[in-house]
Design a protein around this motif. Structure first.
Motif, PDB file in Angstrom:
ATOM      1  N   MET A   1       0.835  -1.201   0.000  1.00  0.00           N
ATOM      2  CA  MET A   1       0.000   0.000   0.000  1.00  0.00           C
ATOM      3  C   MET A   1       0.875   1.258   0.000  1.00  0.00           C
ATOM      4  O   MET A   1       1.964   1.273   0.570  1.00  0.00           O
ATOM      5  CB  MET A   1      -0.920   0.024   1.226  1.00  0.00           C
ATOM      6  N   ILE A   2       0.366   2.309  -0.645  1.00  0.00           N
ATOM      7  CA  ILE A   2       1.013   3.621  -0.638  1.00  0.00           C
ATOM      8  C   ILE A   2       0.142   4.579   0.156  1.00  0.00           C
ATOM      9  O   ILE A   2      -1.076   4.616  -0.007  1.00  0.00           O
ATOM     10  CB  ILE A   2       1.197   4.146  -2.072  1.00  0.00           C
ATOM     11  N   SER A   3       0.767   5.340   1.039  1.00  0.00           N
ATOM     12  CA  SER A   3       0.057   6.351   1.829  1.00  0.00           C
ATOM     13  C   SER A   3       0.509   7.736   1.378  1.00  0.00           C
ATOM     14  O   SER A   3       1.711   8.003   1.315  1.00  0.00           O
ATOM     15  CB  SER A   3       0.350   6.182   3.317  1.00  0.00           C
ATOM     16  N   ILE A   4      -0.449   8.618   1.079  1.00  0.00           N
ATOM     17  CA  ILE A   4      -0.146  10.004   0.725  1.00  0.00           C
ATOM     18  C   ILE A   4      -0.658  10.891   1.859  1.00  0.00           C
ATOM     19  O   ILE A   4      -1.844  10.881   2.187  1.00  0.00           O
ATOM     20  CB  ILE A   4      -0.802  10.421  -0.600  1.00  0.00           C
ATOM     21  N   ILE A   5       0.244  11.649   2.457  1.00  0.00           N
ATOM     22  CA  ILE A   5      -0.085  12.500   3.600  1.00  0.00           C
ATOM     23  C   ILE A   5      -0.353  13.920   3.110  1.00  0.00           C
ATOM     24  O   ILE A   5       0.472  14.515   2.404  1.00  0.00           O
ATOM     25  CB  ILE A   5       1.061  12.487   4.626  1.00  0.00           C
ATOM     26  N   VAL A   6      -1.506  14.456   3.507  1.00  0.00           N
ATOM     27  CA  VAL A   6      -1.909  15.803   3.087  1.00  0.00           C
ATOM     28  C   VAL A   6      -2.170  16.654   4.329  1.00  0.00           C
ATOM     29  O   VAL A   6      -3.253  16.592   4.916  1.00  0.00           O
ATOM     30  CB  VAL A   6      -3.179  15.763   2.205  1.00  0.00           C
ATOM     31  N   PRO A   7      -1.199  17.446   4.777  1.00  0.00           N
ATOM     32  CA  PRO A   7      -1.455  18.375   5.879  1.00  0.00           C
ATOM     33  C   PRO A   7      -2.284  19.554   5.361  1.00  0.00           C
ATOM     34  O   PRO A   7      -2.068  20.014   4.225  1.00  0.00           O
ATOM     35  CB  PRO A   7      -0.050  18.845   6.296  1.00  0.00           C
ATOM     36  N   THR A   8      -3.207  20.038   6.167  1.00  0.00           N
ATOM     37  CA  THR A   8      -4.027  21.159   5.702  1.00  0.00           C
ATOM     38  C   THR A   8      -4.425  22.060   6.856  1.00  0.00           C
ATOM     39  O   THR A   8      -4.566  21.612   8.005  1.00  0.00           O
ATOM     40  CB  THR A   8      -5.287  20.642   4.971  1.00  0.00           C
ATOM     41  N   PHE A   9      -4.628  23.327   6.514  1.00  0.00           N
ATOM     42  CA  PHE A   9      -5.099  24.294   7.511  1.00  0.00           C
ATOM     43  C   PHE A   9      -5.901  25.376   6.805  1.00  0.00           C
ATOM     44  O   PHE A   9      -5.372  26.150   5.995  1.00  0.00           O
ATOM     45  CB  PHE A   9      -3.931  24.924   8.263  1.00  0.00           C
ATOM     46  N   ASN A  10      -7.222  25.392   7.092  1.00  0.00           N
ATOM     47  CA  ASN A  10      -8.122  26.442   6.598  1.00  0.00           C
ATOM     48  C   ASN A  10      -8.086  26.614   5.082  1.00  0.00           C
ATOM     49  O   ASN A  10      -8.116  27.736   4.565  1.00  0.00           O
ATOM     50  CB  ASN A  10      -7.809  27.784   7.273  1.00  0.00           C
ATOM     51  N   ARG A  11      -8.018  25.514   4.365  1.00  0.00           N
ATOM     52  CA  ARG A  11      -8.054  25.576   2.901  1.00  0.00           C
ATOM     53  C   ARG A  11      -9.011  24.499   2.388  1.00  0.00           C
ATOM     54  O   ARG A  11      -8.636  23.613   1.645  1.00  0.00           O
ATOM     55  CB  ARG A  11      -6.659  25.371   2.312  1.00  0.00           C
ATOM     56  N   SER A  12     -10.254  24.593   2.805  1.00  0.00           N
ATOM     57  CA  SER A  12     -11.214  23.529   2.495  1.00  0.00           C
ATOM     58  C   SER A  12     -11.416  23.351   0.991  1.00  0.00           C
ATOM     59  O   SER A  12     -11.617  22.225   0.525  1.00  0.00           O
ATOM     60  CB  SER A  12     -12.555  23.809   3.178  1.00  0.00           C
ATOM     61  N   ASP A  13     -11.365  24.442   0.218  1.00  0.00           N
ATOM     62  CA  ASP A  13     -11.573  24.318  -1.223  1.00  0.00           C
ATOM     63  C   ASP A  13     -10.367  23.684  -1.907  1.00  0.00           C
ATOM     64  O   ASP A  13     -10.510  22.746  -2.690  1.00  0.00           O
ATOM     65  CB  ASP A  13     -11.860  25.696  -1.840  1.00  0.00           C
ATOM     66  N   THR A  14      -9.175  24.200  -1.606  1.00  0.00           N
ATOM     67  CA  THR A  14      -7.990  23.691  -2.306  1.00  0.00           C
ATOM     68  C   THR A  14      -7.625  22.282  -1.839  1.00  0.00           C
ATOM     69  O   THR A  14      -7.145  21.478  -2.637  1.00  0.00           O
ATOM     70  CB  THR A  14      -6.784  24.627  -2.129  1.00  0.00           C
ATOM     71  N   VAL A  15      -7.840  21.980  -0.559  1.00  0.00           N
ATOM     72  CA  VAL A  15      -7.509  20.622  -0.100  1.00  0.00           C
ATOM     73  C   VAL A  15      -8.435  19.600  -0.751  1.00  0.00           C
ATOM     74  O   VAL A  15      -8.021  18.467  -1.046  1.00  0.00           O
ATOM     75  CB  VAL A  15      -7.555  20.501   1.442  1.00  0.00           C
ATOM     76  N   LEU A  16      -9.666  19.987  -1.007  1.00  0.00           N
ATOM     77  CA  LEU A  16     -10.592  19.093  -1.699  1.00  0.00           C
ATOM     78  C   LEU A  16     -10.102  18.825  -3.122  1.00  0.00           C
ATOM     79  O   LEU A  16     -10.147  17.686  -3.601  1.00  0.00           O
ATOM     80  CB  LEU A  16     -11.993  19.709  -1.724  1.00  0.00           C
TER      81      LEU A  16
END
Length: 297
Positions: A1-16
């Protein structure tokens, strides 16, 4: 399996958009670990609305910053290889055979990437092929030309060294991390495919010249013994910092770095010229310096 880590803060549109760019590639045996760094927008609701079993959502109780969020992501990841994606960037890969690449059992898998300048719509593709041939030298040479997002790391390798992620090196923490990793002589596998697009915009950390210059100063001091192996590169980095300090109008501080560059490599034309100018009064050379640094920053 490959895991992709996506840290995010207050960027609901761009993180989506970032998450969907991964899901749309239909990569098998994939999980996406979203580390919500205590956002106070609708990030959680938008991610939950995707109803996708590939997503692992973790929320920090307090804002920890990108480096600490990446650490939490590494700890939570289930994959035998781990990758990263910032919340305002996108995956572009659709032809990479991850099964074939991970079967090499290399510590780091390298891929090419694209930088898209959103303020002027220009785009540049960067190849990391030369890193596969001389990883340590190219890490030492190139400031801001290799990113965690352009790699997959074997989990046991990155877990061993994850605590080397240094918050003090922000916004150049990736470069600092790769300098550290290069000292352990990791095995490298390169594939000529563009894996992600870095969307560079005016809110990007890299546009903060003051913070980035301070980070570069910190990294050079921290790894001075490493850089002393490559005196010509160290001289160039000192000159770059000096030029950036001139751009910030910190002329005295900038002079110190220009003189350091000259002492290491006195026969370099740029070093000779800039060192010569340090002997002139500021009112005489300020305009010349300002015209010069505008071309390089």
């Amino acid at each position: 399996m490959i895991s992709i880590i996506v840290p995010t803060f207050n960027r609901s549109d761009t993180v989506l958009t970032a998450i969907k760019s991964i899901l749309n590639r239909n990569v098998k045996n994939l999980e996406i670990v979203i580390i919500d760094d205590a956002s106070h927008d609708d990030t959680k609701q938008k991610i939950e609305a995707l109803h996708n079993d590939s997503l692992v959502y973790i929320r920090n109780n307090i804002n920890l910053g990108t480096a600490q969020s990446k650490l939490k992501g590494i700890e939570a990841a289930s994959g035998n290889y781990i990758g990263f994606l910032d919340d305002d960037d996108v995956w572009t890969t659709d032809e990479i055979n991850f099964i074939e690449d991970t079967s090499t059992n290399s510590d780091i898998l390298l891929y090419d990437f694209k930088i898209k300048h959103l303020h002027n719509t220009s785009a540049t593709i960067y190849s990391l092929n030369h890193y596969s041939k001389n990883f340590q030298y190219n890490v030492a040479k190139n400031i801001g030309r290799i990113f965690m997002q352009a790699c997959l790391f074997k989990k046991e390798f990155i877990t061993k060294y994850k605590d080397k992620l240094d918050l003090k090196a922000t916004p150049s923490e990736d470069w600092d991390f790769f300098i550290t990793l290069s000292k352990y002589q990791p095995t490298i596998h390169y594939k000529k495919n563009i894996v992600f697009q870095w969307n560079l915009h005016k809110n990007s950390q890299s546009y903060n010249v003051v913070k980035e210059t301070a980070a570069l100063e910190y990294i050079l001091k921290k790894h001075i013994l490493f850089f002393e192996q490559y005196p010509a590169l160290l001289s160039t980095h000192y000159r770059i910092i000096g030029n950036r300090l001139y751009y910030e109008k910190k002329y005295v501080h900038g002079d110190n770095y220009i003189k350091k560059a000259f002492l290491i490599y006195p026969y370099k034309i740029k070093n000779m010229l800039l060192n010569f100018l340090t002997f002139f009064p500021f009112k005489v050379r300020r305009q010349l310096i300002n015209q010069y640094v505008k071309k390089i920053i």
